[in-house]
Scaffold this motif. Structure first.
Motif, short mmCIF file in Angstrom:
data_model
loop_
_atom_site.label_atom_id
_atom_site.label_comp_id
_atom_site.label_asym_id
_atom_site.label_seq_id
_atom_site.Cartn_x
_atom_site.Cartn_y
_atom_site.Cartn_z
N TRP A 95 -4.20 0.38 -2.87
CA TRP A 95 -3.66 -0.96 -2.63
C TRP A 95 -3.21 -1.58 -3.95
O TRP A 95 -3.98 -1.65 -4.89
CB TRP A 95 -4.70 -1.85 -1.97
CG TRP A 95 -4.16 -3.18 -1.59
CD1 TRP A 95 -4.26 -4.35 -2.29
CD2 TRP A 95 -3.38 -3.47 -0.43
NE1 TRP A 95 -3.60 -5.35 -1.62
CE2 TRP A 95 -3.05 -4.84 -0.48
CE3 TRP A 95 -2.93 -2.70 0.66
CZ2 TRP A 95 -2.29 -5.46 0.52
CZ3 TRP A 95 -2.18 -3.31 1.65
CH2 TRP A 95 -1.87 -4.67 1.57
N LEU A 127 -7.78 -8.24 2.64
CA LEU A 127 -7.76 -7.04 3.48
C LEU A 127 -8.96 -6.95 4.42
O LEU A 127 -8.92 -6.18 5.39
CB LEU A 127 -7.71 -5.77 2.62
CG LEU A 127 -6.32 -5.30 2.20
CD1 LEU A 127 -5.71 -6.22 1.15
CD2 LEU A 127 -6.36 -3.88 1.66
N LYS A 171 0.83 -1.19 0.00
CA LYS A 171 0.00 0.00 0.00
C LYS A 171 0.87 1.25 0.00
O LYS A 171 1.96 1.27 0.52
CB LYS A 171 -0.92 0.00 1.22
CG LYS A 171 -0.25 -0.38 2.53
CD LYS A 171 -1.28 -0.57 3.60
CE LYS A 171 -0.67 -1.00 4.92
NZ LYS A 171 -0.18 -2.36 4.92
N TYR A 189 -7.07 4.30 1.02
CA TYR A 189 -5.90 3.49 0.67
C TYR A 189 -5.76 3.45 -0.83
O TYR A 189 -6.77 3.52 -1.57
CB TYR A 189 -6.08 2.05 1.14
CG TYR A 189 -5.44 1.67 2.46
CD1 TYR A 189 -4.89 2.61 3.32
CD2 TYR A 189 -5.40 0.33 2.83
CE1 TYR A 189 -4.34 2.23 4.53
CE2 TYR A 189 -4.84 -0.06 4.04
CZ TYR A 189 -4.31 0.89 4.88
OH TYR A 189 -3.76 0.50 6.08
N GLY A 224 -4.19 -2.66 -9.00
CA GLY A 224 -4.48 -2.00 -7.72
C GLY A 224 -5.79 -1.25 -7.77
O GLY A 224 -6.43 -1.11 -8.83
#
Length: 526
Positions: free
Chosen positions: A416, A429, A2, A414, A277
């Protein structure tokens, strides 16, 4: 892994073209590599307080360095990022697919000359599992006894990692897990010595300061002959113009981070690619918080100004998992219906036993960037209409990740980047027992779906994962915004062993330099 992303304005490209654009060739025979050109390679990246412990690091910048100095049983293919044999030379599977037996290389050594054997691999993994701040350790819960060991309910002897002999290691799984070799490529599961400043990869860290980290070839690396660059220097700066200046003057071979496009002389060297991502906002479950109520969260998402939140993004995301080929369709969030959101919010209030005129407060913690604060302001304006007052809490970017667990806010953001090409790289997650779960959300049905997915290696694997994602979205735990893109600056005519890929991760073992003669047009002189 991250990290906090920043907005870039780039021309719109399809996902397919982003993944294939500017792919560089990797294959040159040893005879074609000029050893005199391989003395040094310089990478410029943003300033960062590097965590050089592969067990606890979590940033992409750290991973880029760590894949150079640590290796595990497998390493990443430089083009596809599929697993390549590294410390392991072969493996075999039991008929029930739950026992993996790995044969290790005879010539694998640490940088201090110590042999890497089955016991050192096991010791490294146990050391990682014992660290409470190791973010990826729960990914090993697929191994028998790992979860209990992490919780202090079992000894390391009860963990299903067995040393058969010096060069043979067996891993016993709870259920089949075809993605295990992909996990074992990650720096978190590399072989780490018990001694400091000892490395298992192609390079060693020989110098470190706030602005520079130097790697030099590991003299005891098993594949030293095919590790081309002698010295790799990471230069850290937060000045985009300085980065571009270093590249323009030949003092940098690769810009891995922010740069000033207007200052670049060779814009053709900009490499754009989609990343595996998602940038998203997520709720944090807190004691006695009204936002623990999924009905109230659903009303918020119904009122979200999705078009505004996703404007100026290149791959808008209506779902959480990056869309992989063959992954079943999942219903995400595309439309805003503020009138229906009011009705939903009032119904939630009724079920909570509070009056319709009750206003709720929500705190949104954001990195201290204008871009994300602007998006938070858009949410604030949209949500006030359904009786929700949003407070924006700006946190310095370098403190943000730690603040997710240390601050009392309701909403966070975030970006990720998945570490292996499986939807589980995202869905883990929110597993209730996952060390990656900072939201505090726990849902048995969701966890059961992930467990069911692990039983299959066929299309049922992604079918159950898609059901888990649908549940996560229906519970309104995440607000998907966009899938990020990466922008690197590198000349692939002069640099080999580097290729655009979806993780934006480039094992430096494969880098090499080549001299390209400028093409001068024929000139006829009379």
């Amino acid at each position: 892994m991250k990290f906090n992303s920043f907005a870039k304005k780039l021309s719109v490209l399809s996902v397919t073209s982003l993944l294939t654009l500017f792919a560089g060739g990797l294959n040159l025979s040893a005879q074609e590599i000029d050893k005199e050109l391989q003395k040094e390679f310089t990478i410029v990246c943003g300033k960062h307080n590097f965590n050089l412990d592969p067990h606890t690091s979590s940033y992409t910048t750290e991973a880029q360095l760590l894949v150079g100095v640590y290796e595990g049983l497998f390493s990443y293919d430089p083009i596809t990022l599929d697993p390549l044999y590294a410390v392991a030379k072969s493996y075999r599977l039991s008929r029930d697919k739950k026992r993996w037996t790995f044969e290790l290389r005879d010539d694998a050594k640490f940088s201090n000359g110590q042999e890497i054997n089955a016991q050192t691999v096991k010791d490294s993994w146990i050391m990682m599992l014992a660290k409470p701040n190791a973010p990826y350790s729960s990914l090993f819960d697929i191994i028998k006894g790992c979860r209990d060991f992490r919780y202090g309910k079992a000894s390391q002897e009860e963990v299903g990692i067995y040393v058969i002999d010096d060069k043979t290691l067996t891993v016993s799984l709870e259920n089949p897990a075809s993605h295990l070799p992909k996990l074992l490529c990650m720096p978190a599961f590399s072989v780490v010595s018990q001694e400091p400043d000892v490395y298992s990869g192609a390079y060693c860290i020989t110098s470190k300061s706030e602005t520079c980290i130097i790697l030099e070839r590991n003299p005891n690396y098993y594949d030293l002959e095919h590790t081309n660059i002698e010295k790799i220097t990471f230069v850290m700066t937060d000045d985009p113009k300085e980065s571009s200046f270093l590249y323009n003057t030949g003092k940098a071979d690769w810009l891995f981070g922010d740069y000033d496009a207007k200052s670049l002389i060779k814009n053709d060297d900009i490499r754009i690619s989609a990343e595996f991502g998602t940038q998203y906002y997520f709720f944090k479950i807190r004691e006695n918080s009204p936002w623990n109520n999924p009905e109230l969260r659903q009303a918020l998402l119904e009122a979200c100004p999705w078009a505004k939140l996703r404007e100026n993004t290149y791959v808008p995301a209506s779902t959480f998992v990056y869309p992989l080929a063959g992954y079943p369709a999942v219903e995400g969030y595309l439309f805003t219906d503020s009138k229906n959101a009011v009705l939903m919010a009032n119904e939630a209030r009724k079920n909570m036993g509070v009056s319709e005129d009750t206003r709720f407060a929500i705190r949104f913690a954001v990195p201290d960037y204008d871009y994300i604060k602007q998006k938070a302001q858009q949410l604030k304006e949209a949500w006030t209409e359904i009786g929700v007052d949003l407070e924006i809490v700006a946190i310095p970017s370098w403190l943000y990740l730690d603040a997710v667990t240390a601050t009392d806010c309701d909403l966070y953001t975030y970006t990720w980047i998945g570490d292996f090409a499986d939807p589980l790289a995202f869905l883990e997650l929110f597993r209730g027992t996952s060390t990656l779960n900072v939201s505090g959300w726990k849902n048995k049905e969701y966890d059961d779906l992930l467990d069911m997915a692990s039983l299959y290696t066929d299309e049922n694997h992604i079918k159950y994962l898609a059901k888990a994602e649908q549940l996560l979205l229906d519970q309104a735990m995440v607000l998907p915004i966009h899938h990020p893109i990466s922008a690197n600056v590198i000349n692939l005519e002069t640099i080999g062993g580097w290729s655009v890929n979806a993780f934006n991760l480039h094992p430096p073992k494969w880098f090499f330099k080549r001299e390209v003669t400028d093409k001068i047009p024929n000139v006829v002189i009379r």
